[in-house]
Write a protein that holds these residues in place. Structure first.
Motif, mmCIF file in Angstrom:
data_model
loop_
_atom_site.group_PDB
_atom_site.id
_atom_site.type_symbol
_atom_site.label_atom_id
_atom_site.label_comp_id
_atom_site.label_asym_id
_atom_site.label_seq_id
_atom_site.Cartn_x
_atom_site.Cartn_y
_atom_site.Cartn_z
ATOM 1 N N LEU A 1 0.874 -0.733 -0.289
ATOM 2 C CA LEU A 1 0.093 0.182 -0.147
ATOM 3 C C LEU A 1 1.103 1.228 0.296
ATOM 4 O O LEU A 1 1.817 1.309 0.486
ATOM 5 C CB LEU A 1 -1.212 0.175 1.173
ATOM 6 N N LEU A 2 0.483 2.026 -0.766
ATOM 7 C CA LEU A 2 1.442 3.661 -1.106
ATOM 8 C C LEU A 2 0.775 4.386 -0.725
ATOM 9 O O LEU A 2 -0.165 4.821 -0.772
ATOM 10 C CB LEU A 2 1.713 3.484 -2.559
ATOM 11 N N LEU B 1 -7.279 8.656 -11.539
ATOM 12 C CA LEU B 1 -6.802 8.117 -10.279
ATOM 13 C C LEU B 1 -8.187 7.238 -9.442
ATOM 14 O O LEU B 1 -8.893 7.573 -9.641
ATOM 15 C CB LEU B 1 -5.746 8.286 -9.890
ATOM 16 N N PRO B 2 -7.701 5.781 -9.247
ATOM 17 C CA PRO B 2 -8.505 5.125 -8.559
ATOM 18 C C PRO B 2 -8.899 5.627 -7.115
ATOM 19 O O PRO B 2 -7.625 6.236 -6.247
ATOM 20 C CB PRO B 2 -8.535 3.773 -7.848
ATOM 21 N N GLU B 3 -9.691 5.410 -6.101
ATOM 22 C CA GLU B 3 -9.501 6.049 -4.842
ATOM 23 C C GLU B 3 -9.106 4.784 -3.832
ATOM 24 O O GLU B 3 -9.028 4.329 -3.970
ATOM 25 C CB GLU B 3 -11.280 6.114 -4.001
ATOM 26 N N TRP C 1 -2.779 3.116 -0.935
ATOM 27 C CA TRP C 1 -3.383 3.153 -2.800
ATOM 28 C C TRP C 1 -2.634 2.131 -3.237
ATOM 29 O O TRP C 1 -1.513 2.160 -2.453
ATOM 30 C CB TRP C 1 -2.761 4.257 -4.093
ATOM 31 N N ALA C 2 -3.705 0.920 -3.316
ATOM 32 C CA ALA C 2 -3.492 -0.278 -3.298
ATOM 33 C C ALA C 2 -2.761 -0.364 -4.815
ATOM 34 O O ALA C 2 -2.875 -0.109 -5.887
ATOM 35 C CB ALA C 2 -4.688 -1.326 -3.815
ATOM 36 N N GLN C 3 -1.180 -0.940 -4.587
ATOM 37 C CA GLN C 3 -0.460 -0.829 -5.781
ATOM 38 C C GLN C 3 -0.903 -0.936 -6.760
ATOM 39 O O GLN C 3 -0.402 -1.277 -8.346
ATOM 40 C CB GLN C 3 1.006 -1.234 -5.661
ATOM 41 N N SER C 4 -1.657 -3.154 -6.952
ATOM 42 C CA SER C 4 -2.044 -3.181 -7.906
ATOM 43 C C SER C 4 -3.273 -2.050 -8.380
ATOM 44 O O SER C 4 -3.795 -2.533 -10.125
ATOM 45 C CB SER C 4 -2.979 -4.510 -7.802
ATOM 46 N N GLU C 5 -4.045 -1.879 -7.941
ATOM 47 C CA GLU C 5 -5.009 -0.395 -8.393
ATOM 48 C C GLU C 5 -4.388 0.150 -9.013
ATOM 49 O O GLU C 5 -4.917 0.726 -10.238
ATOM 50 C CB GLU C 5 -5.791 -0.601 -7.461
ATOM 51 N N LEU C 6 -3.449 0.717 -8.984
ATOM 52 C CA LEU C 6 -2.791 2.228 -9.724
ATOM 53 C C LEU C 6 -1.789 1.414 -10.844
ATOM 54 O O LEU C 6 -2.006 1.623 -11.561
ATOM 55 C CB LEU C 6 -1.473 2.463 -8.800
#
Length: 81
Positions: A9-10, A35-37, A47-52
């Protein structure tokens, strides 16, 4: 606890550095949906790295092919005087 079960998580500053933009630009992109929430729990925002990564992959897939003529950006008129 096994760390392999948890995704990285970033922090907002890490996201900004990864993208080469300011923190305020990250928030602007979240607000406009590009960009994702982030995940929020307690007073923590991440932010979840995979979602980014998925978001960036989608953006790359949607960009125009090299050599095509994308829609030009509007030219700003400047005032003289």
């Amino acid at each position: 606890m096994d760390d392999d079960n948890f995704e990285r998580l970033l922090k907002v500053g890490e996201v900004a550095k990864l993208l080469g933009v300011s923190v305020s630009t990250v928030w602007r992109h979240v607000a406009n949906g590009s960009l994702p929430e982030p995940v929020r729990f307690g007073g923590i925002t991440r932010w979840a790295q995979s979602e980014l990564a998925n978001c960036l992959d989608k953006m790359k897939a949607e960009r125009p092919e090299v050599g095509t003529n994308p829609t030009p950006h509007p030219v700003r008129k400047t005032r003289v005087g």
